[in-house]
Scaffold this active site. Structure first.
Site, mmCIF file in Angstrom:
data_model
loop_
_atom_site.group_PDB
_atom_site.id
_atom_site.type_symbol
_atom_site.label_atom_id
_atom_site.label_comp_id
_atom_site.label_asym_id
_atom_site.label_seq_id
_atom_site.Cartn_x
_atom_site.Cartn_y
_atom_site.Cartn_z
ATOM 1 N N SER A 107 3.983 -11.427 4.641
ATOM 2 C CA SER A 107 5.283 -11.949 4.190
ATOM 3 C C SER A 107 6.164 -12.346 5.371
ATOM 4 C CB SER A 107 5.994 -10.886 3.361
ATOM 5 O OG SER A 107 7.342 -11.251 3.128
ATOM 6 N N TYR A 130 9.024 -18.263 3.731
ATOM 7 C CA TYR A 130 10.274 -18.534 3.022
ATOM 8 C C TYR A 130 11.056 -19.522 3.864
ATOM 9 C CZ TYR A 130 9.944 -15.047 -0.675
ATOM 10 O OH TYR A 130 9.571 -14.355 -1.805
ATOM 11 N N THR A 156 5.905 -20.122 -0.625
ATOM 12 C CA THR A 156 6.339 -19.547 -1.899
ATOM 13 C C THR A 156 7.401 -20.455 -2.509
ATOM 14 O OG1 THR A 156 5.811 -17.355 -1.136
ATOM 15 C CG2 THR A 156 7.343 -17.500 -2.983
ATOM 16 N N LYS A 232 2.377 -21.130 -3.524
ATOM 17 C CA LYS A 232 2.356 -19.895 -4.324
ATOM 18 C C LYS A 232 3.527 -19.879 -5.297
ATOM 19 C CE LYS A 232 2.610 -14.863 -3.879
ATOM 20 N NZ LYS A 232 4.006 -14.523 -4.211
ATOM 21 N N HIS A 256 5.238 -14.254 -9.319
ATOM 22 C CA HIS A 256 5.838 -13.343 -8.333
ATOM 23 C C HIS A 256 5.831 -11.906 -8.868
ATOM 24 C CE1 HIS A 256 8.462 -14.121 -4.619
ATOM 25 N NE2 HIS A 256 8.541 -12.812 -4.719
HETATM 26 C C1 FNR Z 1 6.383 -9.322 -3.642
HETATM 27 N N1 FNR Z 1 5.978 -10.646 -3.712
HETATM 28 C C2 FNR Z 1 6.284 -11.496 -2.668
HETATM 29 N N2 FNR Z 1 5.854 -12.787 -2.701
HETATM 30 C C3 FNR Z 1 6.116 -13.613 -1.670
HETATM 31 O O1 FNR Z 1 5.711 -14.759 -1.707
HETATM 32 N N3 FNR Z 1 6.819 -13.165 -0.587
HETATM 33 C C4 FNR Z 1 7.283 -11.898 -0.491
HETATM 34 O O2 FNR Z 1 7.895 -11.515 0.498
HETATM 35 C C5 FNR Z 1 7.042 -11.033 -1.582
HETATM 36 N N4 FNR Z 1 7.524 -9.765 -1.572
HETATM 37 C C6 FNR Z 1 7.167 -8.885 -2.555
HETATM 38 C C7 FNR Z 1 7.571 -7.569 -2.467
HETATM 39 C C8 FNR Z 1 7.171 -6.662 -3.435
HETATM 40 C C9 FNR Z 1 7.596 -5.241 -3.319
HETATM 41 C C10 FNR Z 1 6.341 -7.081 -4.509
HETATM 42 C C11 FNR Z 1 5.870 -6.109 -5.561
HETATM 43 C C12 FNR Z 1 5.976 -8.400 -4.603
HETATM 44 C C13 FNR Z 1 5.134 -11.114 -4.844
HETATM 45 C C14 FNR Z 1 3.650 -10.855 -4.551
HETATM 46 O O3 FNR Z 1 3.184 -11.684 -3.524
HETATM 47 C C15 FNR Z 1 2.752 -11.101 -5.780
HETATM 48 O O4 FNR Z 1 3.017 -12.384 -6.303
HETATM 49 C C16 FNR Z 1 2.902 -10.069 -6.898
HETATM 50 O O5 FNR Z 1 3.191 -8.792 -6.387
HETATM 51 C C17 FNR Z 1 1.608 -10.006 -7.705
HETATM 52 O O6 FNR Z 1 1.723 -9.152 -8.763
HETATM 53 P P1 FNR Z 1 1.168 -7.631 -8.797
HETATM 54 O O7 FNR Z 1 -0.240 -7.598 -8.231
HETATM 55 O O8 FNR Z 1 2.137 -6.829 -7.990
HETATM 56 O O9 FNR Z 1 1.221 -7.308 -10.250
HETATM 57 C C1 LAC Z 2 10.496 -9.894 -3.391
HETATM 58 C C2 LAC Z 2 10.721 -10.978 -2.397
HETATM 59 C C3 LAC Z 2 11.076 -10.573 -1.055
HETATM 60 O O1 LAC Z 2 9.817 -10.168 -4.373
HETATM 61 O O2 LAC Z 2 9.724 -11.931 -2.423
HETATM 62 O O3 LAC Z 2 11.065 -8.795 -3.254
#
Ligand code: FNR
Ligand code: LAC
Length: 359
Positions: A107, A130, A156, A232, A256
């Protein structure tokens, strides 16, 4: 202590290792968490049609994504702030990914810098981007990721603003002293004046992330590095087609993890339309709700090349750092192997749409 035997037990155990603020941040979804729950429910709506009397004495899970070999069709989704789970944070995750032979997507908001994570043996790492309002900062991130050997940029596109996660609002979520987004600042915390009664991350997004980003900015983005682009957060066939026209080599079908638009379609439900629209012109990946080997099997049967897992990695990290993440990957690997054997599929190429029925 009895060790967890599946991803759900990991979550339960992880909860006892985390502060309420961290657990809530990791686990929550936006508003009523309808999409968060539906990501899971979608898998229960798909039924398997196993084939019998096939030689499954040897199961082969290896595959290729963007030309790189993976030991199994699994990747680690980008997730912010992994040092909330374990002091080694993203470094531990990267080590587990290297050992397992899977891609880790780092990330932008990691708590270990992209350069420090790149020091972990030559792994297959992608960088999640981002796009900040500050174009210079964004350009520097891309250039640094390229220089550090990341193999793809994962853009993303589902977060022009941050989804409203009410548990974070209630907790006035912020980073504890000593943690910070390591790619962005040397300061502690989120480095923003925290608004009372609001999640610090929501405020961060409102101040820093560019909500005006559109397709026309992509030429600029592509000019910054030769890295392949993966989009994404795509949930519609027409957007997927457009992404491919703009040069996407990969699409991650994702909402997400239910953290952005509540009420959005479950990612598994969106998958078939996108696979059909992309028509082999890019690799289609999926994340959201993958918790069992059978979930991976269903996603592959519906046309995904591989899947990404999010939260379970954090549960592994919280329970035992690198070992925990390795165990999470291994549990899914074992479950997928068994599920394929019971379905009459010895190789990933044997998994096709005839294996599932969607009600
Ligand atoms: C995320 N996700 C996420 N996506 C992204 O593009 N950049 C990010 O910084 C983050 N940060 C993030 C933090 C936390 C705590 C979570 C739970 C998720 C989304 C992540 O990449 C993904 O799309 C989902 O978590 C997939 O779903 P599951 O496997 O958690 O159900
Ligand atoms: C999140 C962001 C940082 O889902 O993508 O918390």
């Amino acid at each position: 202590m009895i060790s967890p035997i599946n991803l759900f037990e990991y979550e339960e155990l992880a909860k006892t290792h985390l502060t309420k603020m961290a657990f809530d941040y990791y686990s929550s979804g936006a508003w009523d968490e309808i999409t968060l729950k539906d990501n899971r429910a979608a898998f229960t709506r798909v039924k398997l049609r196993p084939k019998m009397l096939v030689d499954v004495s040897e199961i082969n899970l290896t595959t290729e994504v963007l030309g790189a070999s993976l030991q199994l069709p699994l990747m680690i989704a980008p997730m912010a702030f992994q040092c909330l789970a374990h002091p080694d944070g993203e470094i531990a995750t990267a080590k587990a990914a290297v050992s397992a032979g899977v891609v880790m997507v780092l990330s932008t908001l990691s708590t270990k810098s992209l350069e420090d994570v790149a020091m972990v043996d030559d792994g297959l790492r992608w960088f999640q981007l981002y796009i900040h309002k500050d174009r210079g900062l964004t350009r520097a991130l891309v250039e640094r990721a390229y220089a550090a050997g990341y193999k793809a940029l994962c853009l993303t596109v589902d977060a022009p603003v941050l989804g409203k996660r009410e548990r974070d609002q209630r907790n006035e979520f912020t980073l504890p002293p000593g943690l910070h987004p390591a790619n962005l600042t040397k300061m502690s915390g989120l480095d923003i004046p925290q608004e009372k009664g609001e999640s610090g991350l929501l405020t961060y997004f409102a101040q820093q992330i560019n909500p005006a980003l559109t397709w026309k900015d992509l030429e600029w983005l592509k000019s910054l590095s030769p890295l392949p682009l993966v989009f994404k957060g795509i949930l519609r066939g027409d957007d997927a087609v457009r992404a491919v026209e703009y040069g996407a080599q990969g699409i991650v079908v994702s909402n997400h993890g239910g953290r952005q638009l509540d009420g959005a379609i479950a990612s598994l439900d969106a998958l078939p339309e996108i696979v059909a629209a992309v028509d082999g012109k890019a690799e289609v990946l999926l994340d959201g709700g993958i918790r069992r080997g059978t979930d991976i099997l269903k996603a592959l049967a519906l046309g995904a090349k591989a899947v990404l897992i999010g939260r379970p990695v954090l549960w592994g990290l919280a329970v035992s750092g690198e070992t925990g993440v390795a165990d999470i990957i291994n549990l899914l690997k074992e479950e997928l192997t068994t599920a394929m054997a019971l379905s009459g599929c010895a190789r990933l190429e044997d998994i096709d749409s005839s294996l599932v029925i969607c009600r």
